[in-house]
Write an enzyme that holds these catalytic residues in place. Structure first.
Site, PDB file in Angstrom:
ATOM      1  N   ARG A 181       0.824  -1.447  -0.139  1.00  0.00           N
ATOM      2  CA  ARG A 181       0.147   0.195  -0.281  1.00  0.00           C
ATOM      3  C   ARG A 181       0.900   1.329   0.141  1.00  0.00           C
ATOM      4  NH1 ARG A 181      -5.383  -0.447   0.457  1.00  0.00           N
ATOM      5  NH2 ARG A 181      -5.994   2.120   1.004  1.00  0.00           N
TER       6      ARG A 181
ATOM      7  N   ASP B 200      -2.924   7.401   4.302  1.00  0.00           N
ATOM      8  CA  ASP B 200      -2.248   7.438   3.192  1.00  0.00           C
ATOM      9  C   ASP B 200      -0.758   9.303   3.047  1.00  0.00           C
ATOM     10  OD1 ASP B 200      -3.683   9.353   2.317  1.00  0.00           O
ATOM     11  OD2 ASP B 200      -5.225   7.469   0.848  1.00  0.00           O
TER      12      ASP B 200
ATOM     13  N   CYS C 185      15.517   0.137  20.375  1.00  0.00           N
ATOM     14  CA  CYS C 185      15.485  -1.454  20.980  1.00  0.00           C
ATOM     15  C   CYS C 185      15.706  -2.165  20.181  1.00  0.00           C
ATOM     16  CB  CYS C 185      15.026  -0.876  22.464  1.00  0.00           C
ATOM     17  SG  CYS C 185      13.030  -1.242  20.909  1.00  0.00           S
TER      18      CYS C 185
ATOM     19  N   GLN D  14     -10.548   9.200   7.459  1.00  0.00           N
ATOM     20  CA  GLN D  14     -10.204   7.853   8.143  1.00  0.00           C
ATOM     21  C   GLN D  14      -8.732   7.321   7.428  1.00  0.00           C
ATOM     22  OE1 GLN D  14     -14.097   5.501   8.537  1.00  0.00           O
ATOM     23  NE2 GLN D  14     -14.226   7.823   6.885  1.00  0.00           N
TER      24      GLN D  14
ATOM     25  N   HIS E 287      -7.060   7.554  11.819  1.00  0.00           N
ATOM     26  CA  HIS E 287      -6.490   5.897  11.840  1.00  0.00           C
ATOM     27  C   HIS E 287      -5.259   5.700  11.898  1.00  0.00           C
ATOM     28  CE1 HIS E 287     -10.991   4.757  10.241  1.00  0.00           C
ATOM     29  NE2 HIS E 287     -10.624   5.041  11.810  1.00  0.00           N
TER      30      HIS E 287
ATOM     31  N   GLY F 298     -16.366   9.650   0.040  1.00  0.00           N
ATOM     32  CA  GLY F 298     -15.763   9.013  -0.257  1.00  0.00           C
ATOM     33  C   GLY F 298     -15.487   7.279   0.896  1.00  0.00           C
TER      34      GLY F 298
ATOM     35  N   SER G  66     -17.580   3.934   2.879  1.00  0.00           N
ATOM     36  CA  SER G  66     -18.684   3.480   3.261  1.00  0.00           C
ATOM     37  C   SER G  66     -19.454   3.117   4.778  1.00  0.00           C
ATOM     38  CB  SER G  66     -17.853   2.321   3.456  1.00  0.00           C
ATOM     39  OG  SER G  66     -17.583   1.416   4.352  1.00  0.00           O
TER      40      SER G  66
HETATM   41  P1  OAD Z   1     -14.471   1.697   2.607  1.00  0.00           P
HETATM   42  O1  OAD Z   1     -13.431   1.222   1.195  1.00  0.00           O
HETATM   43  O2  OAD Z   1     -14.961   0.893   2.934  1.00  0.00           O
HETATM   44  O3  OAD Z   1     -15.075   2.396   1.459  1.00  0.00           O
HETATM   45  C1  OAD Z   1     -14.913   3.360   0.526  1.00  0.00           C
HETATM   46  C2  OAD Z   1     -16.186   4.040  -0.124  1.00  0.00           C
HETATM   47  O4  OAD Z   1     -15.500   5.025  -1.307  1.00  0.00           O
HETATM   48  C3  OAD Z   1     -17.549   2.792  -0.741  1.00  0.00           C
HETATM   49  O5  OAD Z   1     -18.445   4.157  -0.081  1.00  0.00           O
HETATM   50  C4  OAD Z   1     -17.035   3.503  -2.109  1.00  0.00           C
HETATM   51  O6  OAD Z   1     -18.595   3.845  -2.870  1.00  0.00           O
HETATM   52  C5  OAD Z   1     -16.943   4.823  -2.177  1.00  0.00           C
HETATM   53  N1  OAD Z   1     -15.761   5.302  -3.758  1.00  0.00           N
HETATM   54  C6  OAD Z   1     -15.310   4.412  -4.298  1.00  0.00           C
HETATM   55  N2  OAD Z   1     -14.946   4.971  -5.489  1.00  0.00           N
HETATM   56  C7  OAD Z   1     -15.794   6.535  -4.621  1.00  0.00           C
HETATM   57  C8  OAD Z   1     -14.780   7.569  -5.895  1.00  0.00           C
HETATM   58  N3  OAD Z   1     -13.493   7.380  -6.724  1.00  0.00           N
HETATM   59  N4  OAD Z   1     -15.268   8.887  -5.303  1.00  0.00           N
HETATM   60  C9  OAD Z   1     -15.991   8.592  -3.763  1.00  0.00           C
HETATM   61  N5  OAD Z   1     -16.207   8.012  -3.795  1.00  0.00           N
HETATM   62  C10 OAD Z   1     -16.139   6.293  -3.593  1.00  0.00           C
HETATM   63  O7  OAD Z   1     -13.496   2.618   2.708  1.00  0.00           O
HETATM   64  P2  OAD Z   1     -13.941   3.297   4.656  1.00  0.00           P
HETATM   65  O8  OAD Z   1     -15.175   3.794   4.152  1.00  0.00           O
HETATM   66  O9  OAD Z   1     -12.360   4.625   4.670  1.00  0.00           O
HETATM   67  O10 OAD Z   1      -9.679   1.420   8.765  1.00  0.00           O
HETATM   68  O11 OAD Z   1     -13.162   2.551   5.384  1.00  0.00           O
HETATM   69  C11 OAD Z   1     -12.394   2.752   6.553  1.00  0.00           C
HETATM   70  C12 OAD Z   1     -12.187   1.865   7.266  1.00  0.00           C
HETATM   71  O12 OAD Z   1     -12.606   1.176   7.223  1.00  0.00           O
HETATM   72  C13 OAD Z   1     -10.636   2.435   6.491  1.00  0.00           C
HETATM   73  O13 OAD Z   1     -10.229   4.009   7.524  1.00  0.00           O
HETATM   74  C14 OAD Z   1      -9.877   1.040   7.617  1.00  0.00           C
HETATM   75  C15 OAD Z   1     -10.613   0.527   7.188  1.00  0.00           C
HETATM   76  O14 OAD Z   1     -10.454  -0.905   7.491  1.00  0.00           O
HETATM   77  C16 OAD Z   1      -8.634   1.317   8.822  1.00  0.00           C
HETATM   78  O15 OAD Z   1      -7.702   1.039   8.231  1.00  0.00           O
HETATM   79  C17 OAD Z   1      -8.694   1.549  10.567  1.00  0.00           C
END
Ligand code: OAD
Length: 267
Positions: free
Chosen positions: A73, A107, A154, A104, A122, A191, A193
């Site tokens: 990543r 990167d 360490c 969240q 996060h 963006g 979920s």
């Molecule tokens: P997800 O991978 O769960 O969701 C990504 C969201 O982005 C989805 O709802 C897609 O529909 C949307 N999406 C995709 N392409 C897009 C675009 N071009 N423009 C806008 N939206 C788009 O990612 P997160 O919601 O960030 O946690 O997930 C939450 C957390 O779960 C992350 O921070 C990570 C993950 O496990 C940790 O690492 C603790």
């Protein structure tokens, strides 16, 4: 006729009247930079799902596997650039006197796009933490020369300085984000979920406290029915259109006087 993006004049006006604007982002905001989101097909890495790898248990069992995923990543991110959505969010910050960005994402692309009022909920993949002494170290090299990397002080195992499933958020970041959500006039949710809590609760906190909440996502999410509007589409296109319209309206209204704002939400 209403624009296909859903960015209507009414919506732009409503957002431009907000004295404090908050933006909450998830992996979808970096999707157009080529960074895979976590859920769905593109979240799979060597047949592993993020939920299987981003845990302390996975790290304890196989630190090399978990670090190999992070190394992958990190390389994807270092080979990519912030996209128009990151840029539009950075522009909003410059144009709004009271602005906060809660992400969240781990990167670092918001920072690279110029955002500064940033709460990283996060953590960051560009830092690592000693598993013995909890000291935090910058880890910029990509690809990593040693997997798993070891603490320079360490020699103990380093772990990514990110929040894994089942772990609490850093207290200061959580408190700050809650405060922002509770006090903003409007929130853009871009963006995500909206299934991982407590981040997913922040738009609901904002809504409950009377904020105007707008979601930007190509797909509906569990919060879609609860927010004021969902703009269906990619963040790059929609955020550019939205930011241009809102900043123009803010400018036309002579900007928002900072001293009329009851609660500054700059991080
Ligand atoms: P997800 O991978 O769960 O969701 C990504 C969201 O982005 C989805 O709802 C897609 O529909 C949307 N999406 C995709 N392409 C897009 C675009 N071009 N423009 C806008 N939206 C788009 O990612 P997160 O919601 O960030 O946690 O997930 C939450 C957390 O779960 C992350 O921070 C990570 C993950 O496990 C940790 O690492 C603790």
């Amino acid at each position: 006729m209403e624009p296909a993006s859903g960015v209507t004049r009414r919506l732009v006006e409503r957002l431009s009247k907000a004295k404090t604007l908050a933006v909450l982002t998830g992996a979808g905001v970096s999707q157009e930079s080529g960074v895979p989101t976590f859920r769905g097909e593109e979240g799979l890495w060597r047949q592993h799902r993020a939920e299987e790898l981003a845990t302390w248990q996975a790290f304890e069992t196989d630190p090399k596997l978990v670090w190999s995923w992070y190394d992958y990543r990190r390389q994807v991110v270092s080979d990519s650039e912030p996209n128009p959505a990151h840029a539009a969010i950075a522009e909003l910050e410059k144009g709004y006197p009271h602005f906060s960005l809660i992400t969240q994402n781990t990167d670092g692309l918001h920072e690279r796009a110029g955002s500064t009022a940033l709460v990283e909920l996060h953590g960051s993949i560009w830092r690592a933490r000693c598993t013995a002494e909890q000291t935090v170290h910058d880890l910029p090299e990509s690809p990593l020369t040693q997997i798993p990397p070891l603490c320079p002080d360490c020699g103990s195992l380093l772990r990514p300085d990110v929040v894994w499933y089942g772990e609490p958020l850093p207290m200061d970041a959580y408190e700050r984000s809650h405060e922002i959500a509770s006090s903003c006039d409007a929130m853009l949710v871009v963006g995500t979920s909206a299934v991982v809590h407590p981040a997913a609760s922040l738009p609901l906190v904002a809504k409950h406290m009377g904020a105007f909440v707008v979601e930007v996502n190509p797909a509906y999410t569990p919060i879609s029915a609860l927010v004021d509007a969902t703009l269906l589409g990619k963040a790059g296109d929609i955020m550019q259109e939205l930011a241009a319209g809102v900043l123009e309206a803010v400018e036309a209204a002579g900007g928002t006087a900072p001293d009329t704002v009851s609660n500054s939400a700059s991080a």
